[in-house]
Design a protein around this motif. Structure first.
Motif, short mmCIF file in Angstrom:
data_model
loop_
_atom_site.label_atom_id
_atom_site.label_comp_id
_atom_site.label_asym_id
_atom_site.label_seq_id
_atom_site.Cartn_x
_atom_site.Cartn_y
_atom_site.Cartn_z
N ARG A 39 -79.78 -45.05 50.84
CA ARG A 39 -80.10 -46.41 50.42
C ARG A 39 -81.11 -47.05 51.37
N ALA A 40 -80.88 -46.88 52.67
CA ALA A 40 -81.77 -47.48 53.66
C ALA A 40 -83.18 -46.90 53.58
N LEU A 41 -83.28 -45.58 53.45
CA LEU A 41 -84.59 -44.95 53.41
C LEU A 41 -85.32 -45.22 52.11
N GLU A 42 -84.60 -45.26 51.00
CA GLU A 42 -85.23 -45.55 49.73
C GLU A 42 -85.71 -46.99 49.68
N ASP A 43 -84.96 -47.90 50.30
CA ASP A 43 -85.43 -49.29 50.41
C ASP A 43 -86.71 -49.35 51.24
N ALA A 44 -86.74 -48.58 52.33
CA ALA A 44 -87.94 -48.56 53.17
C ALA A 44 -89.13 -47.99 52.41
N ALA A 45 -88.89 -46.96 51.60
CA ALA A 45 -89.98 -46.34 50.84
C ALA A 45 -90.53 -47.27 49.77
N ALA A 46 -89.72 -48.22 49.33
CA ALA A 46 -90.13 -49.13 48.26
C ALA A 46 -91.12 -50.18 48.73
N GLY A 47 -91.34 -50.28 50.04
CA GLY A 47 -92.28 -51.26 50.56
C GLY A 47 -91.56 -52.40 51.26
N VAL A 50 -90.80 -52.79 56.31
CA VAL A 50 -90.66 -51.58 57.12
C VAL A 50 -91.98 -50.83 57.20
N ARG A 51 -92.44 -50.59 58.44
CA ARG A 51 -93.68 -49.85 58.67
C ARG A 51 -93.46 -48.60 59.51
N ALA A 52 -92.23 -48.39 59.98
CA ALA A 52 -91.85 -47.17 60.69
C ALA A 52 -90.33 -47.10 60.71
N VAL A 53 -89.81 -45.90 60.90
CA VAL A 53 -88.36 -45.68 60.95
C VAL A 53 -88.01 -45.00 62.25
N LEU A 54 -86.95 -45.45 62.88
CA LEU A 54 -86.40 -44.81 64.08
C LEU A 54 -84.98 -44.36 63.76
N LEU A 55 -84.74 -43.06 63.81
CA LEU A 55 -83.43 -42.49 63.53
C LEU A 55 -82.81 -42.02 64.83
N ARG A 56 -81.60 -42.46 65.12
CA ARG A 56 -80.97 -42.15 66.40
C ARG A 56 -79.46 -42.00 66.22
N GLY A 57 -78.82 -41.42 67.23
CA GLY A 57 -77.38 -41.24 67.20
C GLY A 57 -76.72 -41.94 68.37
N GLU A 58 -75.53 -42.42 68.14
CA GLU A 58 -74.79 -43.12 69.19
C GLU A 58 -73.95 -42.13 69.99
N GLY A 59 -73.86 -42.35 71.29
CA GLY A 59 -73.00 -41.52 72.12
C GLY A 59 -73.70 -40.29 72.66
N ARG A 60 -72.94 -39.22 72.86
CA ARG A 60 -73.45 -38.03 73.55
C ARG A 60 -74.34 -37.16 72.67
N ASN A 61 -74.19 -37.25 71.34
CA ASN A 61 -74.90 -36.34 70.44
C ASN A 61 -75.69 -37.10 69.39
N ARG A 94 -81.30 -34.49 48.73
CA ARG A 94 -82.05 -35.70 48.38
C ARG A 94 -82.39 -36.50 49.64
N LEU A 95 -81.47 -36.52 50.60
CA LEU A 95 -81.70 -37.25 51.84
C LEU A 95 -82.85 -36.64 52.64
N VAL A 96 -82.84 -35.33 52.82
CA VAL A 96 -83.91 -34.67 53.57
C VAL A 96 -85.25 -34.85 52.87
N ARG A 97 -85.25 -34.72 51.56
CA ARG A 97 -86.52 -34.88 50.82
C ARG A 97 -87.03 -36.31 50.93
N THR A 98 -86.14 -37.29 50.85
CA THR A 98 -86.55 -38.69 50.96
C THR A 98 -87.18 -38.95 52.32
N LEU A 99 -86.58 -38.42 53.37
CA LEU A 99 -87.13 -38.61 54.71
C LEU A 99 -88.46 -37.88 54.86
N TRP A 100 -88.56 -36.68 54.35
CA TRP A 100 -89.78 -35.89 54.41
C TRP A 100 -90.94 -36.59 53.70
N GLU A 101 -90.65 -37.24 52.56
CA GLU A 101 -91.69 -37.86 51.73
C GLU A 101 -91.87 -39.35 52.02
N LEU A 102 -91.18 -39.87 53.00
CA LEU A 102 -91.25 -41.29 53.32
C LEU A 102 -92.71 -41.71 53.55
#
Length: 266
Positions: A39-47, A50-61, A94-102
């Motif tokens: 949902r978040a990435l598809e919203d970003a792709a819609a315009g 959002v002009r960039a995305v930062l994907l991160r994880g919390e904690g040790r990993n 679908r998630l990987v493809r959405t991120l790849w085509e963002l």
């Protein structure tokens, strides 16, 4: 943005920051987490903002992959033939493809483990900045099934067939310095500097010519399987489009004025 407790999303300064927030589970992704990311990435792709995305994880990993324990806890009868194909197509694939085509650039900030689906999400981003203590792995063969979510597409293109086989068939774990040497990732920084380095890169990208970034991403992706004449034709069409943007006019004004451009993403 509303999301389950395993994912946090916020937009500020043109950057969509997506945080995987299940540190006690190595940020492994459940079905609801994948849906929230989509949902978040598809919203970003819609315009919009959002002009960039930062994907991160919390904690040790960063992300230990799909949460197989949560999936298996559901129990029930063996699913009918074809159910896995449909499920993957609608979720992880679908998630990987959405991120790849963002159409905007994406940065992954990786610490600790990036495994399986978690690794593929990072690699589907345009830039991977890793802590020097990070490690990358493909656990599929060791668990007795074949890789999914883009593994056999992404790895050979980034590191070549021989190294892809090391990871996918032998299960070789690749530490961050070697991943940089192989071309799997873009940069390695001291662990204490990871958050700042990733934020700095995301801010740089968000301040850039967003249309041009998106068109360039699409050209690179298309040309992975194209011959030179097709690639040249596509570049010519894309240049025509980008020259009509406001960012092009601002770039020329800045060049003539000997100043840095102030791009707006239009």
């Amino acid at each position: 943005m509303t999301a389950p407790d395993g994912v946090r999303c916020e937009v500020a300064g043109g950057v969509l920051r997506v945080t995987l927030a299940r540190p006690d589970k190595a940020n492994a992704l459940r079905s609801e987490d994948i849906a929230a990311l989509l949902r978040a990435l598809e919203d970003a792709a819609a315009g919009g903002a959002v002009r960039a995305v930062l994907l991160r994880g919390e904690g040790r990993n960063f992300c230990g992959g799909a949460d197989l324990a949560a999936a298996n806890a559901q129990g029930g009868d063996r699913p009918p033939l074809g159910a896995m194909i449909r499920n993957l197509s609608a979720s992880a694939h679908r998630l990987v493809r959405t991120l790849w085509e963002l159409p905007v650039p994406a940065v992954a900030a990786v610490q600790g483990r990036a495994a399986g689906l978690g690794l593929h999400l990072a690699l589907a981003c345009d830039f991977v900045v890793a802590a020097d203590t990070a490690a990358f792995s493909e656990p599929f063969a060791r668990r007795g099934f074949t890789a999914d979510s883009g593994a056999t597409f992404l790895l050979p293109r980034l590191i070549g067939v021989a190294r892809a086989k090391q990871m996918l068939i032998r299960g070789t774990v690749v530490p961050a310095p070697r991943a940089l040497e192989w071309g799997l990732i873009a940069d390695v920084v001291p662990a204490d500097d990871l958050a700042g380095a990733a934020e700095e890169l995301a801010a740089e990208l968000a301040a850039g010519p967003t249309l041009v970034h998106g068109l360039t991403k699409a050209l690179i992706s298309d040309h992975l399987g194209a011959d030179l004449p097709r690639a040249l034709d596509a570049e010519a069409r894309t240049v025509e489009l980008s020259l009509r943007g406001e960012d092009f006019r601002e770039g020329i004004r800045a060049f003539l004025g000997r100043r840095d451009p102030a791009f707006t993403g239009r």
